[in-house]
Motif scaffolding. Structure first.
Motif, PDB file in Angstrom:
ATOM      1  N   ALA A 187       0.825  -1.208   0.000  1.00  0.00           N
ATOM      2  CA  ALA A 187       0.000   0.000   0.000  1.00  0.00           C
ATOM      3  C   ALA A 187       0.858   1.256   0.000  1.00  0.00           C
ATOM      4  O   ALA A 187       0.561   2.225  -0.709  1.00  0.00           O
ATOM      5  CB  ALA A 187      -0.920  -0.006   1.224  1.00  0.00           C
ATOM      6  N   LEU A 188       1.945   1.242   0.771  1.00  0.00           N
ATOM      7  CA  LEU A 188       2.803   2.431   0.847  1.00  0.00           C
ATOM      8  C   LEU A 188       3.549   2.676  -0.451  1.00  0.00           C
ATOM      9  O   LEU A 188       3.589   3.809  -0.950  1.00  0.00           O
ATOM     10  CB  LEU A 188       3.798   2.265   2.008  1.00  0.00           C
TER      11      LEU A 188
ATOM     12  N   LEU B 252       1.756   4.150  -3.738  1.00  0.00           N
ATOM     13  CA  LEU B 252       1.194   5.500  -3.720  1.00  0.00           C
ATOM     14  C   LEU B 252       1.696   6.325  -4.904  1.00  0.00           C
ATOM     15  O   LEU B 252       2.839   6.175  -5.353  1.00  0.00           O
ATOM     16  CB  LEU B 252       1.577   6.215  -2.421  1.00  0.00           C
TER      17      LEU B 252
ATOM     18  N   GLN C 272      -0.066  11.473  -3.717  1.00  0.00           N
ATOM     19  CA  GLN C 272      -0.364  10.914  -2.399  1.00  0.00           C
ATOM     20  C   GLN C 272       0.838  11.020  -1.459  1.00  0.00           C
ATOM     21  O   GLN C 272       0.673  11.288  -0.268  1.00  0.00           O
ATOM     22  CB  GLN C 272      -0.827   9.459  -2.541  1.00  0.00           C
TER      23      GLN C 272
ATOM     24  N   LEU D 172      -5.793   4.022   1.864  1.00  0.00           N
ATOM     25  CA  LEU D 172      -4.548   3.622   2.505  1.00  0.00           C
ATOM     26  C   LEU D 172      -4.796   3.089   3.921  1.00  0.00           C
ATOM     27  O   LEU D 172      -5.491   3.732   4.705  1.00  0.00           O
ATOM     28  CB  LEU D 172      -3.607   4.833   2.570  1.00  0.00           C
TER      29      LEU D 172
ATOM     30  N   TYR E  95      -0.261   4.919   6.420  1.00  0.00           N
ATOM     31  CA  TYR E  95      -0.641   6.335   6.447  1.00  0.00           C
ATOM     32  C   TYR E  95      -0.012   7.036   7.646  1.00  0.00           C
ATOM     33  O   TYR E  95       0.540   8.141   7.522  1.00  0.00           O
ATOM     34  CB  TYR E  95      -2.159   6.500   6.503  1.00  0.00           C
TER      35      TYR E  95
END
Length: 301
Positions: A60-61, A64, A68, A178, A183
């Protein structure tokens, strides 16, 4: 129904944990920039294993977009500025005054939610919000000193309230895609980076502090940040910034109670009345928000 109970139960836990912030800041014998830096730097260290060893968080990180990433670091900048201003305000005014003013976030969140997210707020919700804010003002009224030093602290706290609202608005947007760990790490890392630069520019020490101060740093990290502020980050996926901001009005209640037991500050009859009024306002707010959701569900069904 069960998920709703878990979320609002977590919200209450987060408010109580966040109530310790001002207490730990008062106990920490360090500049505001250093106190804020270690609060977030230690939080990143604690969360890092959840990023490294969980594939979902890593993917997920690193998936980006540039936009984002930019928003994440912007949220970190807002968080850094908020902490410096609020912690600095505690050097000029009382715990109650500073906390009362910094929790007036609904003034910013309702306006921002209307213009940014087209959120509609009913008159009953606004009325219950005003009741809670009046309660908060009553709690801190006796500490709102009329002198230049206290006024400077109050102004810093008010600006900090607006800036943390901007942080939550970014979170409300980013948390839709996210997970909370990447996040939070993104924002906390950016914030710690900006705070480190600020501390270096002020030429303050990063290490020369007594043991009690280091204990206060750890308390700020584990209780106020991980169990408090990060819980709000998690809830932003389902709850709006306005709801989060309203719940944070309860922070002044927890702070007054903790200040009584830890700092020896007396809770006056006026503060007791203010606490009751704030709780009534929060209860009415929760009732009207739940009623609105039920009506919206019935209409969609």
């Amino acid at each position: 129904m069960q998920l709703g109970i878990i979320r609002y139960g977590s919200l209450i836990l987060g408010v109580f944990a966040l109530s310790t912030s001002a207490i730990f800041v008062k106990l920490a014998d360090a500049p505001s920039s250093i106190t804020a830096f270690y609060r977030l730097f230690f939080a990143v260290l604690i969360l890092l294993p959840l990023l490294v060893f969980k594939r979902e968080n890593r993917q997920a990180l690193f998936s980006l977009s540039k936009k984002q990433w930019g928003l994440g670091f912007l949220s970190g900048l807002f968080l850094a500025i908020h902490y410096v201003l609020w912690f600095e305000s505690l050097n000029y005014t009382s715990v109650a005054s500073s906390t009362v003013i910094v929790t007036l976030q609904p003034l910013f969140s309702f306006a921002g939610g209307h213009f940014l997210f087209k959120e509609r707020v009913s008159k009953s919700v606004i009325a219950s919000s005003l009741i809670s804010m009046i309660g908060c003002i009553i709690i801190g009224w006796g500490d709102l000193q009329i002198n230049y030093q206290a006024l400077c602290g109050d102004v810093l706290a008010f600006i900090a309230a607006g800036i943390i609202t901007a942080y939550f608005f970014i979170g409300q947007h980013m948390r839709k895609q996210l997970p909370v760990v990447p996040y939070s790490i993104l924002g906390y890392t950016g914030s710690a980076f900006f705070l480190a630069i600020y501390a270096l520019s002020r030429q303050v020490s990063f290490t020369a502090y007594p043991l009690q101060t280091w204990k206060a740093f750890i308390g700020l990290t584990v209780i106020a940040t991980i169990l408090g502020q990060m819980v709000f980050n998690w809830l932003l996926k389902w709850l709006s910034t306005a709801v989060i901001s309203m719940s944070m009005l309860g922070e002044i209640i927890g702070t007054c109670i903790l200040a009584y037991f830890i700092l020896g500050e007396v809770i006056s009859w006026r503060q007791g009345v203010g606490i009751v009024i704030t709780l009534v306002g929060l209860a009415l707010f929760s009732f009207h928000k739940s009623k609105t959701k039920i009506e919206q569900y019935n209409c969609s069904a």
